[in-house]
Write an enzyme that holds these catalytic residues in place. Sequence first.
Site, mmCIF file in Angstrom:
data_model
loop_
_atom_site.group_PDB
_atom_site.id
_atom_site.type_symbol
_atom_site.label_atom_id
_atom_site.label_comp_id
_atom_site.label_asym_id
_atom_site.label_seq_id
_atom_site.Cartn_x
_atom_site.Cartn_y
_atom_site.Cartn_z
ATOM 1 C CB CYS A 182 -26.832 11.088 -125.247
ATOM 2 S SG CYS A 182 -25.243 10.352 -124.825
ATOM 3 C CG LEU A 204 -21.194 13.556 -128.548
ATOM 4 C CD1 LEU A 204 -20.663 13.357 -129.957
ATOM 5 C CD2 LEU A 204 -21.507 15.033 -128.316
#
Length: 619
Positions: free
Chosen positions: A2, A51
Amino acid sequence: MCGIAGLVDFREREGDLTDILDRMCGSLHRRGPDDQGTWVRGGVGLGLRRLSVIDLAGGRQPMVSREADGRDVALVYSGEIFNYVELRTELVGLGHRFETSSDTEVVLRAYLQWGPACAERFVGMFAFAVWDGRTEELVLIRDRFGIYPLYYAELDGGVVFGSELKALLEHPRVAPEVDLDGFRAVITFVKRPENGIFKGVHEMLPGTIRRIGRGGSQQITYWTLPAREHTDDLDTTVATVRELLEESVRSQLISDVPVGVFLSGGLDSSAIAALSARVMREKGEGPLRTFSVDYAGHADDFTPDEVRTTPDYPFVARMAQHLGADHTRVVVGTDELMDPATRSEVLIARDHPTSLGDLDTSLLLLCRQFRRSCTVSLTGDAADELFGGYAWSHDQHYYTAGTLPWLEFARRMVGRNQLRNTALLREDLVKELDSDTFERDLYADMVAGVPTLAGESDTDRGARVMTHLNMTGYLRIILDRKDRVGMAAALEGRVPFCDHRLVEYVYNVPWAMKTFDGREKSLLRAAVRDLLPASVLFRQKAGYPPTTDPRYNDLLRERVSALLADTSAPVRELLDLDVARAYVKDPDGPTASVVNRFSMEMALYLNDWFDRYGVRLAF
């Protein structure tokens, strides 16, 4: 994987932080295309671009715990904790109740149980921030090797942080100013460990915790490479390396999305691929997906040099066949490498220029193709640093040169491989940079930080210093490149050789064991000898390949020529225009001894950087 961002304004002068935080998170959309979350309370804002990899539905962030006294503890976390299942079990036994199956909640609960010292219990790669409302402080924590990036800037009465520099630049009080140290770091590959390129911006050191409160900030080091006596014999050592590596690969294959392996046909990536394939077969999964990059016509044109004695693909093909892998070969041409949009994406990913050019662009094209079928990748990075794979680890010259070995190695090379990033800069600017002195001073500081072991021989002490330099210096360059370029394609990168338990063990193995068969990486080769075909097992190390198409250099030279003709180009004031013009006019003339691909790449990327980022030089 992320991207995290946030800010704390202890004086609450910024007003509503939501707009600033949204812009910071938006700049990180490549790192996290699946979701965005923000949390704002008074003068504190935390944000994340996600993500999704583990617990796709339940791992949303920021994650907040409302404590009994009504104060919040809020987390934004980027990373993977590979022992999160075991930690969750321990935390449940200590009375914690979980609402999700995500590793994010394990990080939050671990912080609530053990405070910042929770980092010592994590096996993994991570960078995270906690706003602890109980103490009114921001806590920033980075993994042991710096696999995940994290930057911060302490402002007057506050702090701003983010996974990438671009996020910090969205804050109104962080300017794209570059002082001499920052410019030197960009130009010369020589960087103070905490230098964040832009003035006032710092990079969190690997293995550290920073606590920032109203009264100031404090840095705590929770991990460094330890010096320990190694008492195992060779057979036990080989078996232990195999066991630790197997465990690392097994844990790093855990994912709720597809996983693949970068495969270069060398020992390191092939070992990871072979162990991954074995784990997948045991689980009844597969075939293993593998990916490699090549250049159009590269094998036909291949010429051996100091770091590449053989082309990759014949070994890639042999290894993929050996494993029964579902292999994707990404073949790129010069037009793709020189595509302005792709080059611009590399600059945005990096946030500053590099001279690597085609090496970065081809990696981005590979990662994009990888991402079409997999979200997570495993790499063989860190094996060379840990097991002694580089040529400079086996040449006494680099032990006594008094400078960073990878740069000394590059300077002693010939032809296209030599790093000459300053060749097109004004002579007075090169003198002001004084990178040789800076590099020697940095080398001395790094050597002074290497732990000692009583009774260690001169040979083992020298090898310890070299390994320490590689693991704390060169590896950070490698990991940073792979993270930034990979995340430009939203591809998570995992590094099994960076399991700290494996690293601590191998770091302390005597040099005679690491080279017992008279070659580089003897110990690793012995540990995986039953997994690889002989041609791959005994292949000499080969570095990441550049394109050998002469048209690539021709196109670079054309773009430098166009830059010189553009009187508004911001980089012109930094260039030695006479040298640049002479090289463009006659690339085989006298200037060819100092100018090459690297210096052209640097000049072009500097110009784009000044233009796109609005960079101002503060020296």
